[in-house]
Scaffold this motif. Sequence first.
Motif, mmCIF file in Angstrom:
data_model
loop_
_atom_site.group_PDB
_atom_site.id
_atom_site.type_symbol
_atom_site.label_atom_id
_atom_site.label_comp_id
_atom_site.label_asym_id
_atom_site.label_seq_id
_atom_site.Cartn_x
_atom_site.Cartn_y
_atom_site.Cartn_z
ATOM 1 N N PHE A 86 1.925 3.602 -4.951
ATOM 2 C CA PHE A 86 1.480 4.409 -6.081
ATOM 3 C C PHE A 86 0.581 5.558 -5.612
ATOM 4 O O PHE A 86 -0.435 5.855 -6.226
ATOM 5 C CB PHE A 86 0.759 3.534 -7.105
ATOM 6 N N ASP A 87 0.963 6.201 -4.529
ATOM 7 C CA ASP A 87 0.195 7.342 -4.042
ATOM 8 C C ASP A 87 0.305 8.540 -4.981
ATOM 9 O O ASP A 87 -0.475 9.482 -4.866
ATOM 10 C CB ASP A 87 0.675 7.759 -2.647
ATOM 11 N N GLY A 88 1.259 8.518 -5.905
ATOM 12 C CA GLY A 88 1.453 9.652 -6.798
ATOM 13 C C GLY A 88 0.653 9.584 -8.079
ATOM 14 O O GLY A 88 0.914 10.363 -9.010
ATOM 15 N N ALA A 134 -6.223 7.449 -10.954
ATOM 16 C CA ALA A 134 -7.028 7.361 -9.737
ATOM 17 C C ALA A 134 -8.309 8.162 -9.924
ATOM 18 O O ALA A 134 -8.270 9.352 -10.259
ATOM 19 C CB ALA A 134 -6.245 7.878 -8.541
ATOM 20 N N GLU A 190 6.037 6.434 -10.201
ATOM 21 C CA GLU A 190 5.136 6.519 -9.049
ATOM 22 C C GLU A 190 3.769 7.036 -9.474
ATOM 23 O O GLU A 190 2.756 6.731 -8.850
ATOM 24 C CB GLU A 190 5.741 7.432 -7.980
ATOM 25 N N ASP A 226 -10.572 7.556 -4.704
ATOM 26 C CA ASP A 226 -9.643 6.644 -4.028
ATOM 27 C C ASP A 226 -9.489 5.321 -4.773
ATOM 28 O O ASP A 226 -8.879 4.382 -4.269
ATOM 29 C CB ASP A 226 -10.143 6.353 -2.604
ATOM 30 N N ARG A 241 9.124 0.150 -9.617
ATOM 31 C CA ARG A 241 7.666 0.002 -9.638
ATOM 32 C C ARG A 241 7.230 -0.716 -10.913
ATOM 33 O O ARG A 241 7.656 -0.353 -12.001
ATOM 34 C CB ARG A 241 6.995 1.367 -9.522
ATOM 35 N N PRO A 287 0.835 -1.197 0.000
ATOM 36 C CA PRO A 287 0.000 0.000 0.000
ATOM 37 C C PRO A 287 0.877 1.257 0.000
ATOM 38 O O PRO A 287 1.931 1.304 0.617
ATOM 39 C CB PRO A 287 -0.784 -0.120 1.315
ATOM 40 N N GLY A 288 0.440 2.263 -0.713
ATOM 41 C CA GLY A 288 1.149 3.534 -0.732
ATOM 42 C C GLY A 288 2.228 3.648 -1.769
ATOM 43 O O GLY A 288 2.806 4.717 -1.947
ATOM 44 N N GLN A 331 -8.329 2.971 -8.095
ATOM 45 C CA GLN A 331 -7.397 2.880 -9.220
ATOM 46 C C GLN A 331 -8.140 2.325 -10.432
ATOM 47 O O GLN A 331 -8.841 1.314 -10.341
ATOM 48 C CB GLN A 331 -6.214 1.970 -8.871
ATOM 49 N N ARG A 357 -4.744 11.986 -10.062
ATOM 50 C CA ARG A 357 -6.008 11.784 -9.358
ATOM 51 C C ARG A 357 -7.076 12.715 -9.925
ATOM 52 O O ARG A 357 -6.831 13.912 -10.144
ATOM 53 C CB ARG A 357 -5.805 12.032 -7.865
#
Length: 703
Positions: free
Chosen positions: A170-172, A213, A259, A216, A246, A167-168, A218, A175
């Motif tokens: 691919f927070d970038g 995204a 990312e 929230d 990644r 988790p986290g 994907q 969105r």
Amino acid sequence: MRAVDLRPILPKSAALLPFVVLLAGLVLMVSEPAVLVSLRHAVFDHYQRLHPAVAPAEPVQVIDIDDESLARIGQWPWSRTVLARLTQRLSEAGASVIGFDVLFAEPDRTALSGDDGQLPAPRTTASDQVFAHSLGSVPSVLGFALGPRGASTLPDGRPSLFAGERPGVFDGLHRFSGGLFPLPELSLSAGLGAINFVPDADGVVRRLPLVLALGDRQVPSLVSEMLRLAQGASGFVLREDALAGRLLRIGLLRIPVSEAGEFWIHYGQLRPDRYLPAWKVLNGEIDLAALRGRPVLIGASAQALMDLRFSPLGEVVPGVEVHAQSLEQVLAGHWLQRPANAMAIEVLALCVVGGLVGGLALKARALMSATITALLLLALAWGGWHAYAAHGLLLDPAVPGLLIALIFVSTSVARHIATERRQRWVRQAFERYVSPNLVDYLVSHPEELELGGVRRVCSFVFTDLADYTTLVESHDPAQVVSLINAYLDGLIRIAFAHQGTLDRIVGDAVVVMFSAPLVQVDHAARALACAGEMQAFASEFARARSAEGLEWGQTRIGVHTGEVIVGNFGGATIFDYSALGDAVNTASRLEGANKYLGTLVCVSQATLDECPAAHARPAARLVLKGRSGATAVSEPLFAASPADGGRDAEYEAAYALLAVGADGALAAFERLYLQRPDDPLVALHLGRLRNGERGDLIVLTEK
């Protein structure tokens, strides 16, 4: 002795200048202002123009909604029954998956019409149902567009197809809060993929998001979903690998992404054979057998539909072209990557090369530092190009190179300002000197220039040309002068190559000293090596003159080490940097001793004591004219074979008998003479022994 009062060339604070500029460059580089990002992108674009991607033999096929298709079939949007027929033809041709780079967010308006000529409220039409049915006959993907407004969830509420191992990671992701989606009736029959591009500030599409995204959640891109359906995979896996970075896993495919879930596109040139006009496909005018098992895209190149993008190659391309080339690269396993540690690599290059360049600009000569800096910048540029061309890695040499150049320029300017006045004084001083290494030393170390003399142990090399007077008297003076100049030039070049200082030139004779003005801890070894090269040069020079019919005498060389006074001697009008002392006279006498010994190079034991690795054989103990003590001298063996340890063992054994006055010395030298009658030292000592002399002491009555 009087020392010249010179302050340091640069103040201590100036030595910090390159590090200050380096630190400022690091801050600028890490903050990534828009101008530096644009410069980096320009470099990457140039790479692609020099080395574009090589298209596969069978490109991803595009069914093109071009201007002619619009003219023949009608303006866009077309009836869904037309699209259903197009889909059916591609299904029958055996396409593995069909991707629509088109939005179907509204019902088929061509099938809706009220009695008053007004369009009724949108609703699914029979033609939409026909189209939906055709989509079910072949794996198909419909495009949707994400944005700041619109529906916040996918239309059919389908479950997420994504699984992440960490988790986290691919927070970038790019969105979005909403999107424009196909009709629910159509969505039930096909996969969904985002057709969004995220161009850079200059409008160029360099990367394609494979994952985006929505709130929230994907969601896949059009390309990602096509790859999934083509393989029959159940979903996607986002993960981070310790080595590969990644990754987006789609079935058997492992795609390196950033990312932000982006894939760098390696563009190739536009290919006309990629595009099949839609009207020809609909009319059956094209053989579609080549599409079997291959992905197919449906998109528009028509100018009126405005789906045009800028590519790094400087071309304006249809948006569907970007999707097609991305599909080709993934299927071919060909990647362009900007590694996750790219910034760290570039920062390291800036620190290492920038620090080196700053130090060079402070300490080295301008031409040398500029040359080395240029070579380092070229190496940096080559490294970036090689990483791209050979490994598909996008490393930026431009931004570090620009900052490194700034370090060099700022430091060089500071040094130039600080040294300009002192160099003016140094120029006036070194005009009195002739030896380049002395001039270089004074320019580099003006604070150590001393007027007067100092005591120092130095080594000296004296040379003299045999039969020089006869040569001058028997040949044309102009010819002799030209040859003497060439001969002296060769000797002096050798001396300077060994960092020797030219003491004086007297006619055909050259005097070179070592360890002055700059102390050289290996001065004796330098002097001996210099003498060896001089002797080899002189012998070759003599052979060349002999081949021309000119009798050129042999060059005799003396080498000695001892304490002298070195410095500037003369008056206020002019002075000379030279050496005074008994060691100078001894070296001169050893040069003359060659004439008696029959040797070409005569070196004292004082010099050999400083050269433990030197190869030599003892010649005699000489009592030079005007001296009471004996000087042990030897003949260097410059061409000694490593096989025998660089020694003349038979001669040394005979000489050992001679030195102690043993009775067997005569027999030993007679045996040697039979083996080598041309050896001058063997002939000398054999003659002495036959004349009744004993021992190795020789008293010279002439200089």
